[in-house]
Design an enzyme around this catalytic site. Structure first.
Site, PDB file in Angstrom:
ATOM      1  N   ASP A  19       0.818  -1.222   0.000  1.00  0.00           N
ATOM      2  CA  ASP A  19       0.000   0.000   0.000  1.00  0.00           C
ATOM      3  C   ASP A  19       0.851   1.271   0.000  1.00  0.00           C
ATOM      4  O   ASP A  19       0.436   2.306   0.524  1.00  0.00           O
ATOM      5  CB  ASP A  19      -0.953   0.030   1.223  1.00  0.00           C
ATOM      6  CG  ASP A  19      -1.752  -1.244   1.344  1.00  0.00           C
ATOM      7  OD1 ASP A  19      -2.241  -1.722   0.311  1.00  0.00           O
ATOM      8  OD2 ASP A  19      -1.865  -1.781   2.471  1.00  0.00           O
ATOM      9  N   GLY A  46      -4.121  -4.227  -4.654  1.00  0.00           N
ATOM     10  CA  GLY A  46      -5.141  -3.247  -5.010  1.00  0.00           C
ATOM     11  C   GLY A  46      -4.428  -1.954  -5.322  1.00  0.00           C
ATOM     12  O   GLY A  46      -3.992  -1.258  -4.423  1.00  0.00           O
ATOM     13  N   HIS A  47      -4.241  -1.669  -6.602  1.00  0.00           N
ATOM     14  CA  HIS A  47      -3.489  -0.481  -6.982  1.00  0.00           C
ATOM     15  C   HIS A  47      -4.458   0.604  -7.444  1.00  0.00           C
ATOM     16  O   HIS A  47      -5.270   0.376  -8.332  1.00  0.00           O
ATOM     17  CB  HIS A  47      -2.487  -0.819  -8.083  1.00  0.00           C
ATOM     18  CG  HIS A  47      -1.439  -1.794  -7.628  1.00  0.00           C
ATOM     19  ND1 HIS A  47      -0.603  -2.446  -8.477  1.00  0.00           N
ATOM     20  CD2 HIS A  47      -1.102  -2.194  -6.387  1.00  0.00           C
ATOM     21  CE1 HIS A  47       0.208  -3.232  -7.782  1.00  0.00           C
ATOM     22  NE2 HIS A  47      -0.087  -3.091  -6.513  1.00  0.00           N
ATOM     23  N   SER A 430       6.310  12.204  -4.084  1.00  0.00           N
ATOM     24  CA  SER A 430       4.894  12.313  -4.436  1.00  0.00           C
ATOM     25  C   SER A 430       4.143  13.047  -3.342  1.00  0.00           C
ATOM     26  O   SER A 430       4.316  12.772  -2.157  1.00  0.00           O
ATOM     27  CB  SER A 430       4.350  10.899  -4.632  1.00  0.00           C
ATOM     28  OG  SER A 430       2.944  10.914  -4.676  1.00  0.00           O
TER      29      SER A 430
HETATM   30  P1  GDP Z   1      -0.400   0.373  -3.830  1.00  0.00           P
HETATM   31  O1  GDP Z   1      -1.088  -0.912  -3.537  1.00  0.00           O
HETATM   32  O2  GDP Z   1       1.032   0.351  -3.402  1.00  0.00           O
HETATM   33  O3  GDP Z   1      -0.583   0.851  -5.232  1.00  0.00           O
HETATM   34  O4  GDP Z   1      -1.050   1.464  -2.898  1.00  0.00           O
HETATM   35  P2  GDP Z   1      -2.608   1.820  -2.759  1.00  0.00           P
HETATM   36  O5  GDP Z   1      -3.187   2.085  -4.088  1.00  0.00           O
HETATM   37  O6  GDP Z   1      -3.306   0.876  -1.869  1.00  0.00           O
HETATM   38  O7  GDP Z   1      -2.478   3.126  -1.876  1.00  0.00           O
HETATM   39  C1  GDP Z   1      -2.055   4.244  -2.341  1.00  0.00           C
HETATM   40  C2  GDP Z   1      -3.170   5.274  -2.184  1.00  0.00           C
HETATM   41  O8  GDP Z   1      -2.601   6.501  -1.938  1.00  0.00           O
HETATM   42  C3  GDP Z   1      -4.007   5.438  -3.433  1.00  0.00           C
HETATM   43  O9  GDP Z   1      -5.306   5.803  -3.082  1.00  0.00           O
HETATM   44  C4  GDP Z   1      -3.295   6.562  -4.161  1.00  0.00           C
HETATM   45  O10 GDP Z   1      -4.159   7.287  -5.014  1.00  0.00           O
HETATM   46  C5  GDP Z   1      -2.867   7.408  -3.010  1.00  0.00           C
HETATM   47  N1  GDP Z   1      -1.599   8.117  -3.179  1.00  0.00           N
HETATM   48  C6  GDP Z   1      -0.478   7.716  -3.839  1.00  0.00           C
HETATM   49  N2  GDP Z   1       0.499   8.633  -3.701  1.00  0.00           N
HETATM   50  C7  GDP Z   1      -0.010   9.606  -2.907  1.00  0.00           C
HETATM   51  C8  GDP Z   1       0.532  10.807  -2.365  1.00  0.00           C
HETATM   52  O11 GDP Z   1       1.678  11.164  -2.570  1.00  0.00           O
HETATM   53  N3  GDP Z   1      -0.307  11.556  -1.567  1.00  0.00           N
HETATM   54  C9  GDP Z   1      -1.590  11.184  -1.290  1.00  0.00           C
HETATM   55  N4  GDP Z   1      -2.324  11.966  -0.506  1.00  0.00           N
HETATM   56  N5  GDP Z   1      -2.125  10.060  -1.787  1.00  0.00           N
HETATM   57  C10 GDP Z   1      -1.347   9.282  -2.581  1.00  0.00           C
END
Ligand code: GDP
Length: 447
Positions: A19, A46-47, A430
């Site tokens: 995540d 879950g991306h 980010s």
């Molecule tokens: P993954 O499984 O590693 O892809 O991660 P997730 O998708 O579960 O979690 C990442 C969440 O954080 C998603 O809802 C992204 O849209 C959001 N996200 C990613 N980078 C950032 C960031 O720099 N800031 C914020 N506020 N949200 C982010």
């Protein structure tokens, strides 16, 4: 610290417990790749991608799919649930994500990937229920059948994608599998037994629909490698959930580290290229298992605040994530295990405006200071984190940042400290979910 080397291929891994925001970074870097490959895990990933304000959640199809014409590959190391695959294909198709290509022209599935069957999901859920009554407790799996499908793979009784296309082979393998599953279902879990015929018919139907997507993914990748086409390997979950190197047994069932990208896709190590480790500016963990820098009990208000503004709820299960400060002992371990050449630090925006922020730089255990991540989870569960405290940074306009020097000074210092401690550069920063809320200081791709 040296700049990171640029490479034709890039491997992206989670450097924490998953995540970390991998989906966003894969989507971002995917622009420069021609092939994007999922190499492990299944639809327990879950991306979440946000492009032009529109949110897409992917569980199985590589996160590069939102760029027109990229070849998205599901390689041998993945455990593959055909139903989830078709749901994602249908929903991406309906939203125009294939940009006029037929889905099977750009999405291919390895013949060798192992199939998640309905009994894997049943067993996953029954096992978790069973474990919750025992002394060890639940692992906290997503209940999607991932673990049981990997068990069958390693036990040499799995059904591979290619078997779905060969009715006689499928019949034999499925009969054998069902015989064994029924013993478990009946005698261990006291649950309903499986019937062969409906499942067999279902598998044949799935095989027919899947046929155009099925390919020798390793061969496709070898061709790409020979021709020098850029490849991006997309990891799922995170390093600390790796079946060998994570907090076993509270881990996922696959090899989440960069080495897994090679075994999981049939490539030699030269194909790995640059390795980008994704880390949040803090830590989260979903499910059970040790988490040294967790602050749920020690600083519950801060934990709730981070969870709320960071929206720390699972994309796959909706479960709320446990929250803690950034753990540099664990991150250094991840840098070493993966050979990380550059870090992508996400969610820096969530820590703006705090009175102070902390990072864990050592563990204390039994009167000693531990500098390294311990192998024993019994030790890891009892360590006390040692923190360094930093001032937080003010909000800033990402679009005005050209170089690191344009960042608020407090954030520069925070990044310098992390880099020095873990031995890897922060090459991407980010500050929001959108593609545009990202600063790429060093793109790992050549050109
Ligand atoms: P993954 O499984 O590693 O892809 O991660 P997730 O998708 O579960 O979690 C990442 C969440 O954080 C998603 O809802 C992204 O849209 C959001 N996200 C990613 N980078 C950032 C960031 O720099 N800031 C914020 N506020 N949200 C982010």
């Amino acid at each position: 610290m040296k700049s990171q080397t640029k490479s034709r291929n890039v491997t992206i891994v989670g450097a924490q417990w998953g995540d970390e925001g991998k989906g966003k970074i894969v989507d971002l870097l995917g622009e420069k790749a021609e092939y994007i490959v999922r190499f492990q895990g299944g639809n327990n990933a879950g991306h979440t991608l946000v492009v032009n304000g529109k949110k897409t959640v992917l569980h199985l199809i590589p996160s590069g799919i939102l760029h027109p014409g990229k070849i998205c590959l599901i390689a041998n190391g993945v455990v593959f649930d055909p139903n989830v695959f078709f749901q994602e294909i249908d929903s991406l198709n309906a939203s125009g994500a294939f940009h006029g290509y037929a889905p099977h022209e750009i999405v291919r599935v390895s013949e060798r990937a192992h199939v998640i069957l309905p009994y894997h999901r049943t067993l996953d859920q029954l096992r978790e229920d069973h474990a919750s009554k025992g002394s060890q407790g639940k692992i906290g799996t997503t209940g999607r059948g991932i673990g049981p499908a990997y068990e069958d793979k390693v036990a040499r009784r799995g059904i591979q994608v290619v078997d779905l296309l060969r009715p006689e082979v499928l019949r034999q393998k499925l009969e054998k599998a069902i015989e064994e599953k029924n013993i478990l279902l009946k005698h261990l879990f006291h649950s309903k037994e499986l019937e062969f015929a409906p499942l067999y018919e279902e598998c044949l139907k799935v095989g027919e629909r899947l046929r155009p997507f099925v390919a020798d993914v390793r061969g496709i990748l070898q061709g790409a490698l020979t021709q020098g086409r850029p490849i991006l390997f997309e990891g799922a979950q995170g390093t600390l959930l790796d079946v060998d190197h994570g907090t076993y047994p509270f881990v996922t069932s696959s090899s989440t580290v960069s080495g897994g990208a090679m075994t999981g896709s049939g490539m030699g190590p030269q194909a790995m290229g640059s390795v980008i480790g994704i880390t949040k500016a803090y830590c989260t963990r979903v499910g059970s298992g040790p988490f040294p820098s967790e602050i749920e009990e020690t600083e519950p208000e801060t934990a709730n605040h981070i969870r709320k503004i960071g929206q720390e709820f699972g994309a796959t299960t909706g479960r709320s994530r446990r929250v803690g400060w950034l753990d540099l002992v664990a991150l250094r371990y991840a840098v070493q295990l993966n050979g990380i050449t550059g870090l992508a630090l996400t969610k820096a925006d969530i820590l703006t405006g705090f009175e102070c922020i902390k990072v864990c730089t050592a563990y204390r255990f039994g009167g000693n200071t531990l500098q390294d991540f311990p192998s024993s989870i019994e030790v890891l569960s009892q360590v006390e984190p040692h923190y360094e405290v930093f001032p937080s940074w003010p909000e800033f306009d990402t679009s005005k940042v050209q170089t690191r020097k344009d960042l608020p000074e407090e954030l520069q210092k925070y990044l310098d400290f992390i880099e020095e401690f873990v031995g890897a550069r922060v090459s991407i920063l980010s500050t929001g979910p959108g593609r545009e809320e990202t600063m790429v200081f060093e793109n790992p791709f050549v050109g």
